[in-house]
Design an enzyme around this catalytic site. Sequence first.
Site, short mmCIF file in Angstrom:
data_model
loop_
_atom_site.label_atom_id
_atom_site.label_comp_id
_atom_site.label_asym_id
_atom_site.label_seq_id
_atom_site.Cartn_x
_atom_site.Cartn_y
_atom_site.Cartn_z
N HIS A 1 1.22 6.84 14.13
CA HIS A 1 0.99 6.86 12.68
C HIS A 1 2.33 6.74 11.97
O HIS A 1 3.30 7.40 12.38
CB HIS A 1 0.30 8.16 12.24
CG HIS A 1 -1.02 8.33 12.90
ND1 HIS A 1 -2.14 7.64 12.49
CD2 HIS A 1 -1.39 9.07 13.98
CE1 HIS A 1 -3.15 7.96 13.28
NE2 HIS A 1 -2.72 8.81 14.19
N ARG B 1 0.82 -1.20 0.00
CA ARG B 1 0.00 0.00 0.00
C ARG B 1 0.86 1.26 0.00
O ARG B 1 1.60 1.52 0.95
CB ARG B 1 -0.84 -0.03 1.29
CG ARG B 1 -1.70 1.15 1.49
CD ARG B 1 -2.31 1.14 2.89
NE ARG B 1 -3.16 2.28 3.04
CZ ARG B 1 -3.51 2.82 4.18
NH1 ARG B 1 -3.10 2.28 5.31
NH2 ARG B 1 -4.28 3.87 4.22
N ASN C 1 -2.65 2.23 16.08
CA ASN C 1 -2.70 2.97 14.82
C ASN C 1 -4.09 2.68 14.26
O ASN C 1 -4.34 1.61 13.70
CB ASN C 1 -1.62 2.50 13.83
CG ASN C 1 -1.66 3.32 12.56
OD1 ASN C 1 -2.58 4.11 12.34
ND2 ASN C 1 -0.65 3.13 11.70
C1 DQA Z 1 -2.12 6.26 9.05
C2 DQA Z 1 -2.57 7.65 8.59
C3 DQA Z 1 -4.06 7.66 8.30
O1 DQA Z 1 -4.46 8.96 7.85
C4 DQA Z 1 -4.38 6.66 7.20
O2 DQA Z 1 -5.77 6.62 6.98
C5 DQA Z 1 -3.85 5.30 7.50
C6 DQA Z 1 -2.51 5.18 8.07
C7 DQA Z 1 -0.60 6.19 9.24
O3 DQA Z 1 -0.14 5.25 9.89
O4 DQA Z 1 0.13 7.04 8.72
O5 DQA Z 1 -4.47 4.30 7.19
O6 DQA Z 1 -2.73 5.99 10.31
#
Ligand code: DQA
Length: 149
Positions: free
Chosen positions: A102, A20, A76
Site C-alpha cells: 500500500h 487522486r 495493491n
Molecule cells: C491503498 C489504500 C486503500 O485503503 C485504498 O482504498 C486505496 C489505496 C494504498 O495504496 O494506500 O485505493 O491500497
Amino acid sequence: MPPLSILALHGPNLNMLGHREPGIYGSLSLSEINRLLEEEASKLQASIISMQSNHEGVLVDTIHEALEKHQGILINAGAYTHTSVALRDAIAAVNLPTVEVHLSNIYRREEFRHHSYISPVAIGQISGFGVQSYLLGLQALVHHLREKS
Ligand code: DQA
C-alpha cells in the site's frame, strides 16, 4: 539464476494515481510506478508484468491466469483489500507467493482500512512508504522466491 516472472496487480482507482488525493498517494502516475518497478525488476534480474483493473472479477481472473505465467504476485488491491473475500480466495487458490503493498499507511487512516482480507494469504505486507512500498515489496518477493529455489 533461473528467470523469475512477477505479476504486479493494481486494484481499483489506482489508474487515477497522480490526480487522486496526491497528499495521500503522492504525485506519481501508475505508469511511472510501473516504469520504476520494471527498472527494479531488471536490477534484480527478474521480469515484471503490470496490470490494473477496477473490476473485482477481472482481478480474480488475472490471479488465476498467473498460475501458468508467473512465480509470484505483488498486489495493491486498493479498496478491495478491505472488502474482497474473492481476491483473498483467488490468491489462496493459486498458492503463488504474494506480497501486499500500500502506498499509504492503512493503519494510520480510517478504521475501515485497518483490516485486510489479503494479509492472511500474503507472505507479508508493506504499507506507508509511497512508491517505495512497491519497490521494497518487489525486492522482498524476489528474495523470497530465490531463497525457496
Ligand atoms: C491503498 C489504500 C486503500 O485503503 C485504498 O482504498 C486505496 C489505496 C494504498 O495504496 O494506500 O485505493 O491500497
